[in-house]
Write a protein that holds these residues in place. Structure first.
Motif, PDB file in Angstrom:
ATOM      1  N   LEU A   1      53.664   5.339  13.292  1.00 12.20           N
ATOM      2  CA  LEU A   1      53.133   6.282  12.214  1.00 12.20           C
ATOM      3  C   LEU A   1      52.604   5.456  11.288  1.00 12.20           C
ATOM      4  O   LEU A   1      51.857   6.101  10.506  1.00 12.20           O
ATOM      5  N   GLU A   2      52.992   4.120  11.005  1.00  6.88           N
ATOM      6  CA  GLU A   2      52.557   3.425   9.924  1.00  6.88           C
ATOM      7  C   GLU A   2      51.040   3.441   9.970  1.00  6.88           C
ATOM      8  O   GLU A   2      50.363   3.457   8.783  1.00  6.88           O
TER       9      GLU A   2
ATOM     10  N   GLU B   1      49.771  12.190  15.237  1.00  4.36           N
ATOM     11  CA  GLU B   1      49.413  12.300  13.829  1.00  4.36           C
ATOM     12  C   GLU B   1      48.184  11.460  13.426  1.00  4.36           C
ATOM     13  O   GLU B   1      47.895  11.506  12.293  1.00  4.36           O
ATOM     14  N   MET B   2      47.441  10.762  14.412  1.00  6.85           N
ATOM     15  CA  MET B   2      46.077  10.044  14.357  1.00  6.85           C
ATOM     16  C   MET B   2      45.033  11.053  13.784  1.00  6.85           C
ATOM     17  O   MET B   2      44.116  10.835  13.294  1.00  6.85           O
ATOM     18  N   GLU B   3      45.274  12.229  13.971  1.00  6.22           N
ATOM     19  CA  GLU B   3      44.346  13.533  13.672  1.00  6.22           C
ATOM     20  C   GLU B   3      43.951  13.477  12.088  1.00  6.22           C
ATOM     21  O   GLU B   3      42.941  13.813  11.798  1.00  6.22           O
ATOM     22  N   SER B   4      44.789  13.000  11.276  1.00  2.68           N
ATOM     23  CA  SER B   4      44.512  12.838   9.965  1.00  2.68           C
ATOM     24  C   SER B   4      43.800  11.625   9.751  1.00  2.68           C
ATOM     25  O   SER B   4      43.147  11.740   8.479  1.00  2.68           O
ATOM     26  N   LEU B   5      43.399  10.755  10.537  1.00  5.72           N
ATOM     27  CA  LEU B   5      42.480   9.747  10.162  1.00  5.72           C
ATOM     28  C   LEU B   5      41.030  10.133  10.091  1.00  5.72           C
ATOM     29  O   LEU B   5      40.541  10.915  10.828  1.00  5.72           O
ATOM     30  N   ARG B   6      40.356   9.270   9.451  1.00  2.55           N
ATOM     31  CA  ARG B   6      38.783   9.768   9.366  1.00  2.55           C
ATOM     32  C   ARG B   6      38.247   8.430  10.343  1.00  2.55           C
ATOM     33  O   ARG B   6      37.232   7.825   9.525  1.00  2.55           O
ATOM     34  N   LEU B   7      38.595   8.257  11.190  1.00  2.00           N
ATOM     35  CA  LEU B   7      38.114   7.169  12.327  1.00  2.00           C
ATOM     36  C   LEU B   7      36.634   7.368  12.510  1.00  2.00           C
ATOM     37  O   LEU B   7      36.069   8.618  12.871  1.00  2.00           O
ATOM     38  N   GLN B   8      35.861   6.383  12.638  1.00  2.00           N
ATOM     39  CA  GLN B   8      34.465   6.607  12.888  1.00  2.00           C
ATOM     40  C   GLN B   8      34.348   5.874  14.367  1.00  2.00           C
ATOM     41  O   GLN B   8      33.341   6.121  15.341  1.00  2.00           O
ATOM     42  N   THR B   9      34.907   4.808  14.595  1.00  2.00           N
ATOM     43  CA  THR B   9      34.998   3.924  16.009  1.00  2.00           C
ATOM     44  C   THR B   9      36.279   3.573  16.396  1.00  2.00           C
ATOM     45  O   THR B   9      37.221   2.896  15.472  1.00  2.00           O
TER      46      THR B   9
ATOM     47  N   TYR C   1      40.093  14.369  20.578  1.00  2.00           N
ATOM     48  CA  TYR C   1      38.985  15.521  20.299  1.00  2.00           C
ATOM     49  C   TYR C   1      39.267  16.102  19.075  1.00  2.00           C
ATOM     50  O   TYR C   1      38.377  16.902  18.440  1.00  2.00           O
ATOM     51  N   CYS C   2      40.236  15.884  18.219  1.00  2.00           N
ATOM     52  CA  CYS C   2      40.531  16.487  17.169  1.00  2.00           C
ATOM     53  C   CYS C   2      39.994  15.750  15.732  1.00  2.00           C
ATOM     54  O   CYS C   2      39.985  16.298  14.787  1.00  2.00           O
ATOM     55  N   ILE C   3      39.486  14.477  15.797  1.00  2.00           N
ATOM     56  CA  ILE C   3      39.182  13.581  14.953  1.00  2.00           C
ATOM     57  C   ILE C   3      37.705  13.670  14.751  1.00  2.00           C
ATOM     58  O   ILE C   3      36.773  13.106  15.573  1.00  2.00           O
ATOM     59  N   ALA C   4      36.885  14.668  13.786  1.00  2.00           N
ATOM     60  CA  ALA C   4      35.819  15.407  14.027  1.00  2.00           C
ATOM     61  C   ALA C   4      34.752  13.945  13.422  1.00  2.00           C
ATOM     62  O   ALA C   4      33.553  14.091  13.564  1.00  2.00           O
ATOM     63  N   THR C   5      35.178  12.923  12.820  1.00  3.50           N
ATOM     64  CA  THR C   5      34.492  11.866  12.246  1.00  3.50           C
ATOM     65  C   THR C   5      34.113  10.973  13.297  1.00  3.50           C
ATOM     66  O   THR C   5      33.108  10.063  12.889  1.00  3.50           O
ATOM     67  N   LEU C   6      34.418  10.935  14.546  1.00  7.28           N
ATOM     68  CA  LEU C   6      34.357   9.670  15.299  1.00  7.28           C
ATOM     69  C   LEU C   6      32.967   9.902  15.847  1.00  7.28           C
ATOM     70  O   LEU C   6      32.488  10.881  16.215  1.00  7.28           O
TER      71      LEU C   6
END
Length: 601
Positions: free
Chosen positions: A466-467, A490-498, A514-519
């Motif tokens: 989780l860190e 919990e990774m859903e909270s990240l703003r990952l692009q790649t 599928y839940c990380i809209a910024t990908l």
């Protein structure tokens, strides 16, 4: 005149006249008349489902104009007609050819590409003058044995069919110069190919070849060999003896080692991108004195040797998407016109320099050659003022490049002094790749408000703690070559692009993605992914790159065609049957259009 007189006395040509009328609808008489003079007939794109009899009999039957014009002027001497030597019937709907093909023995060119042929007639053996035969883009499953009778054949084009084997005796086509067998289902190449002594160009790309016969080295005149998109794991050492070879294509295979080419003094282009090559050594380079283009993209190279300077003729070098962290400064001595470095964890060259292009990179490397060796070193020298533990930390990278780098140490634990050294410094990137980490260091959370790029590739991670999910600024995450089979929600909270998940153990596309809209980019090649959810992918409006190569996809859902934002969709190396390789090779837009056309209405 006796032939004409016989015709006028008895009307045995009633059937022929009917045939002429039938022919006229699909083949105008004017075309036939012109063909008798020129010896060439082009019937491409006429929606023909069969070849009209008047075409096969163009040189045997008396032409219609014989009954209409008895003036016999020089221009109308139909009996002095030229035998048909070139026949083009491509882009039609032909499903078969009849044995009437034998009625055109003077043919030197027969082009029937882009039809629906499943076989060729045995009568093809009688076209002994044939020099060029194009049967590409059909549905041939096998070739007739009679094809070996075409001893004058110089060009044979069989690409985009369904061939699984080559008939025995094929090597008797000893005048063959150009042979294209690409995009078929071949699993082997006959050793007898070595007898095709005139062969200059051989295309075997997009088949299912796992090996090449050592005898292929017998093709002493071969200049162009294309084996792209196969399953090759090795290349026979004998290939290095092909003295005439100028262009060699081995992209998209499973090569782990670059072959050596001691006798290939004329080799100008070597394309070995998209393999699994891990090392580039002096022995691979020292013989390539004529090389102009060297494509090594998408491999696993970790370094480039100083001997790269052997390649004095080199103009284009593609090293993109490897694992290269530094370049030899001697590379600046080459007169490159194009150098691709994108997708490497480059530490010694700032990204802004790379982004400026080839000439700026070369200029930078040349400037480094002149500097003192001490200024080139990344690590701080031990002094009386330096703690022993700090000497292991790349302070130059921390201060200058804002990178916390502790990679390639083969360690199971990141020492505390590494994180201690980062204190009071701004850190935007972390590189802990090529170690033996089984879990993510807990102290990584101390950098949660700064770090945007984390590289944990080539470790032994089987879960994500989780860190990592607490890194608020994280946009780029590299987790390739680990033992991961799932990701925490919990990774859903990240703003990952790649995110790079290649070479792990995923059996499905992780639900949280599928839940990380910024990908924008998902790389998950070389896993065991068996399915994707096109409806959920469609909601990812920012997603432009999806790499699913070398997985276990048995089918591609047509609804994936609705993901119109995708600019790069990679599907090679999966066991599905459709879309066929020919569609995949046309690129992402063509694949998406093909899928949309298959959506049930």
């Amino acid at each position: 005149m006796s032939r004409l007189k016989g015709v006028s006395q008895r009307d045995t040509r009633a059937g022929f006249k009917a045939e002429q009328r039938d022919c006229g609808a699909s083949v105008p008489q004017g075309l036939l008349k012109a063909a008798r003079k020129s010896g060439q007939l082009n019937l491409s794109g006429r929606n023909l489902s069969e070849v009209p009899q008047c075409v096969w009999r163009i040189n045997t039957d008396i032409p219609e104009e014989a009954n209409q014009n008895l003036s016999f002027s020089a221009a109308e001497r139909w009996w002095e007609q030229t035998d048909l030597t070139k026949l083009i019937i491509s882009n039609n709907k032909l499903q078969s050819l009849t044995d009437d093909l034998r009625l055109l023995p003077a043919l030197t060119v027969l082009d029937i590409h882009d039809n629906q042929l499943t076989s060729l007639p045995s009568a093809i053996r009688e076209l002994e003058n044939l020099q060029k035969l194009n049967v590409s883009h059909n549905k041939l499953k096998m070739l007739p044995e009679e094809i070996i009778n075409l001893r004058n054949l110089k060009g044979l084009y069989l690409q985009h069919n369904e061939l699984t084997c080559i008939p025995e005796g094929f090597e008797q086509l000893f005048n063959l110069e150009d042979l294209d067998l690409s995009n078929n289902h071949l699993t082997t190449v006959p050793a007898s190919f070595s007898s095709l002594s005139s062969l200059v160009r051989l295309n075997l790309s997009s088949n299912q070849l796992k090996s090449l016969p050592a005898e292929i080295s017998g093709l002493k005149r071969l200049k162009h060999l294309d084996c792209n998109s196969n399953l090759l794991e090795t290349i026979p050492s004998e290939l290095a003896a092909m003295e005439s070879l100028e262009l060699l294509y081995l992209r998209r295979n499973k090569l782990r080692f670059l072959p050596e080419f001691p006798s290939c003094k004329l080799l100008k282009e070597l394309h070995v991108g998209e393999n699994q090559i891990e090392m580039l050594g002096a022995e691979h380079l020292k013989h390539l004195s004529s090389i102009i283009v060297l494509d090594l993209r998408d491999n696993k190279l970790k370094s480039v040797p100083d001997e790269i300077t052997f390649l004095q003729s080199l103009e284009r070098l593609d090293l993109s998407n490897n694992d290269i962290s530094s370049l030899p400064y001697s590379l600046g001595k080459l007169h490159l016109k194009f150098l691709a470095l994108e997708g490497n964890p480059m530490r010694t060259i700032r990204r802004d320099i790379i982004n400026k292009g080839t000439q700026e990179v070369l200029k930078y490397l040349r400037s480094k050659i002149k500097e003192d060796e001490a200024s080139q070193r990344d690590f701080v020298t031990d002094t009386a003022m330096t703690l022993p533990s700090e000497s292991r930390v790349n302070m130059h990278a921390i201060i200058t490049l804002k990178i916390l780098d502790y990679s390639d140490k083969q360690t199971t634990l990141i020492p505390d002094e590494v994180f201690d050294a980062a204190k009071s410094n701004i850190i935007t990137s972390i590189n802990f790749s090529k170690n033996l980490l089984c879990e993510i260091p807990k102290r990584i959370v101390e950098l949660k408000e700064m770090v945007s790029d984390v590289n944990l590739s080539f470790n032994k991670l089987s879960f994500i703690s989780l860190e990592l999910c607490m890194l608020q600024k994280l946009t780029v995450l590299d987790l390739r070559n680990n033992f991961l089979s799932s990701l925490p929600e919990e990774m859903e909270s990240l703003r990952l692009q790649t995110i790079n998940l290649s070479f792990n153990r995923f059996k499905i596309l992780p639900e949280v993605l599928y839940c990380i809209a910024t990908l924008e980019t998902i790389l998950i090649s070389n896993n065991q992914v068996g399915s994707v959810d096109p409806a959920k992918l469609k909601t990812m409006e920012n997603l432009i790159t999806l790499d699913l190569q070398n997985n276990d996809l048995l089918q591609i859902p047509p609804e994936l065609g609705h993901c119109v934002n995708l600019r790069t969709l990679l599907l090679d190396g999966n066991p599905f049957r459709v879309p066929r390789a020919a569609i995949l090779m046309k690129g992402t837009a063509a694949v998406l259009e093909y899928l949309r056309d298959r959506i049930p209405t």
